[in-house]
Each structure stands twice: as structure tokens, then as C-alpha cells.
Design an enzyme around this catalytic site. Structure first.
Site, short mmCIF file in Angstrom:
data_model
loop_
_atom_site.label_atom_id
_atom_site.label_comp_id
_atom_site.label_asym_id
_atom_site.label_seq_id
_atom_site.Cartn_x
_atom_site.Cartn_y
_atom_site.Cartn_z
N GLU A 158 -29.31 102.04 8.28
CA GLU A 158 -29.27 103.11 7.29
C GLU A 158 -29.82 104.44 7.80
O GLU A 158 -29.31 105.51 7.46
CB GLU A 158 -30.05 102.69 6.03
CG GLU A 158 -29.93 103.68 4.89
CD GLU A 158 -30.48 103.14 3.58
OE1 GLU A 158 -30.56 103.93 2.61
OE2 GLU A 158 -30.81 101.93 3.51
N TYR A 159 -30.87 104.38 8.64
CA TYR A 159 -31.58 105.61 8.99
C TYR A 159 -31.41 106.06 10.45
O TYR A 159 -31.76 107.19 10.79
CB TYR A 159 -33.07 105.46 8.69
CG TYR A 159 -33.35 105.05 7.27
CD1 TYR A 159 -32.92 105.84 6.21
CD2 TYR A 159 -34.03 103.87 6.98
CE1 TYR A 159 -33.15 105.46 4.89
CE2 TYR A 159 -34.28 103.49 5.67
CZ TYR A 159 -33.84 104.28 4.63
OH TYR A 159 -34.07 103.91 3.34
N ALA A 215 -39.15 97.65 9.79
CA ALA A 215 -38.78 97.31 8.42
C ALA A 215 -37.77 96.17 8.36
O ALA A 215 -38.08 95.05 7.94
CB ALA A 215 -38.23 98.55 7.71
N ASN A 265 -46.53 93.87 7.07
CA ASN A 265 -47.66 93.48 7.90
C ASN A 265 -47.73 94.26 9.20
O ASN A 265 -48.80 94.73 9.61
CB ASN A 265 -47.57 91.98 8.20
CG ASN A 265 -48.79 91.47 8.95
OD1 ASN A 265 -49.92 91.66 8.51
ND2 ASN A 265 -48.58 90.84 10.09
N ILE A 266 -46.59 94.45 9.87
CA ILE A 266 -46.58 95.16 11.15
C ILE A 266 -46.98 96.62 10.95
O ILE A 266 -47.82 97.16 11.67
CB ILE A 266 -45.20 95.06 11.83
CG1 ILE A 266 -44.92 93.61 12.23
CG2 ILE A 266 -45.13 95.96 13.05
CD1 ILE A 266 -43.54 93.39 12.82
N HIS A 301 -40.41 80.38 21.59
CA HIS A 301 -39.18 80.92 22.18
C HIS A 301 -39.10 80.44 23.63
O HIS A 301 -40.04 80.64 24.40
CB HIS A 301 -39.17 82.44 22.15
CG HIS A 301 -39.27 83.02 20.77
ND1 HIS A 301 -38.24 82.98 19.87
CD2 HIS A 301 -40.30 83.66 20.15
CE1 HIS A 301 -38.61 83.57 18.75
NE2 HIS A 301 -39.85 83.99 18.89
#
EC number: 1.4.1.21
Length: 241
Positions: free
Chosen positions: A63-64, A56, A10-11, A193
Site C-alpha cells: 500500500e505505501y 507492519a 511488538n517490533i 529455520h
């Protein structure tokens, strides 16, 4: 601006829709082709990319990131819960010291980070209470329940996709100063929040109630606009906050 967006949920899709980019690359393991977007079959940072946006997952950050840091890019990170992992955190910032990249942590789903970063050397402790619908935590509860109290590191192991706010605060003031309370409330249809800051400069409290994105109730539109603001600031001659 030429961007690489990691994650076309979505983002990511909202950034494509609302952003003003010359060219967009995207890397997503499950997403289909999107009009106007160059999809990468394997992860890489094309030579014409000036900015990488991660939206993500904490797993993607781990990982990246080290590969991204080898490139002279602006690197915007949303899934900050990856940094609750002390081993990864230390390696990331060690690599960053000699990296040509610049790293940006948008405020995401909350506000008040300008205050927090301004007084970080004087902060005694920060307490963050997050109230969420049980379904967003993968729970089925009948009544309001405190489901967690403790450190950011402990919370990230149980709710890795719900600790970005606390992790961002931890990156600013130090994870050892942050305590987390997560409350599941069936009466809620959105996230709240509450951030309480105790410092030698003053005491501050922020309450943020986010309206969920219509496309994905787990996502706050404030996060999307926070990223867009960071992107605008990269090219702006006037910056607020």
C-alpha cells in the site's frame, strides 16, 4: 536520525525502546499514542525523515511503498512476503530504478544471507524448512505435520505472514530457485529455520532456532536486532558482513 516507523506492534515498540533516534514518527491504524513518538493520523513521509522502517505487514508494503519511493530516504522492509506477488514485485523494482530512495532488506529472523548474497550468481537451488508451533500458523494439530511443500509464491497465499524468510531468500537468488517446506509441530514453542544452499561454489546449511519475544511469541527478537543493526550501519564507518 529521524525515522518513520510503519507498524507499532511488538517490533515497532521494541525499536522505539531500544533505538537511538533524534525523532520518531509512527503510522499505525490501530495503535494508541506512545510517549516520545509523533503519531501520524494519515500516511505521509515528513520532510525531515531520513529513514522509513516497515514492520507492519505485507499489505502495508504494497500500500505505501510506491509513495515512499518518491522520497530521498532509506527504506527498511521486513514484511518481504509482499514480494512473492510477482506483479507487485515487478512494479516496485521498476519504480526503484528512478527513485531517490535506497532499499534495505535486513536478515530478519535468520542468518547466512551474507553467504547467500555473495554467491547468488552460482546458486543452483535453496531449500528452506520452517518448523513452527501450530498456533502460530492458525492450526490445531495433535502431531507433527508437514502442512506445505512448494514455491514461495504458493506459500505466501496460504501463510502470508509466515513467509518473510523465504521471500527474502527469493529476492536474493530468484524465487524460482527456492522451495519451501512448512512443518507444524505441537512439541515446539519456538520457530526453527533450516536453510540448505546448493551452489557451484559450495554447499551450505544453516539452522536457526529463535527464542520468541516475551511480549509476542510470534515475533523473534533476532528480527528486532537485525533492524537495529541495519540502522546502525547507515551511520557507521565500519560495517561487518
Amino acid at each position: 536520525m529521524t525515522v518513520l516507523i510503519i507498524g507499532m506492534g511488538n517490533i515497532g515498540k521494541k525499536l522505539v525502546e531500544l533505538g537511538n533516534f533524534e525523532k520518531i514518527y509512527a503510522y499505525d491504524r490501530i495503535s494508541k499514542d506512545i510517549p516520545g513518538v509523533v503519531r501520524l493520523d494519515e500516511f505521509q513521509v515528513p520532510s525531515d525523515v531520513s529513514t522509513v522502517v516497515e514492520c507492519a505487514s505485507p499489505e502495508a508494503v504494497k500500500e505505501y511503498s510506491l509513495q515512499i519511493l518518491k522520497n530521498p530516504v532509506n527504506y527498511i522492509i521486513i514484511s518481504t512476503s509482499a514480494f512473492a506477488d510477482e506483479v507487485f514485485r515487478e512494479r516496485f523494482f521498476s519504480e526503484l530504478k528512478n527513485s531517490p530512495a535506497r532499499v534495505f532488506f535486513p536478515s530478519g529472523a535468520i542468518g547466512g544471507l551474507d553467504v547467500l548474497s555473495s554467491i547468488k550468481d552460482f546458486v543452483k537451488n535453496v531449500r528452506i524448512e520452517t518448523i513452527k508451533p501450530p498456533k502460530s500458523l492458525g492450526l490445531d494439530l495433535k502431531g507433527k505435520t508437514v502442512v506445505f511443500e512448494g514455491s514461495v509464491e504458493e506459500a505466501s497465499k496460504l501463510f502470508p505472514r509466515n513467509i518473510n524468510v523465504a521471500s527474502t531468500i527469493g529476492l536474493i537468488v530468484g524465487f524460482e530457485k527456492v522451495k519451501v517446506t512448512i512443518v507444524a509441530d505441537p512439541a515446539m514453542d519456538h520457530n526453527i529455520h533450516i536453510v540448505r544452499i546448493s551452489s557451484a561454489i559450495g554447499n551450505y546449511e544453516f539452522k536457526i532456532e529463535n527464542i520468541p519475544s516475551p511480549e509476542n511469541p510470534k515475533t523473534s527478537m533476532l528480527t528486532v536486532y537485525s533492524i537495529l543493526r541495519t540502522l546502525r550501519n547507515l551511520e557507521s564507518k565500519i560495517i561487518f558482513g
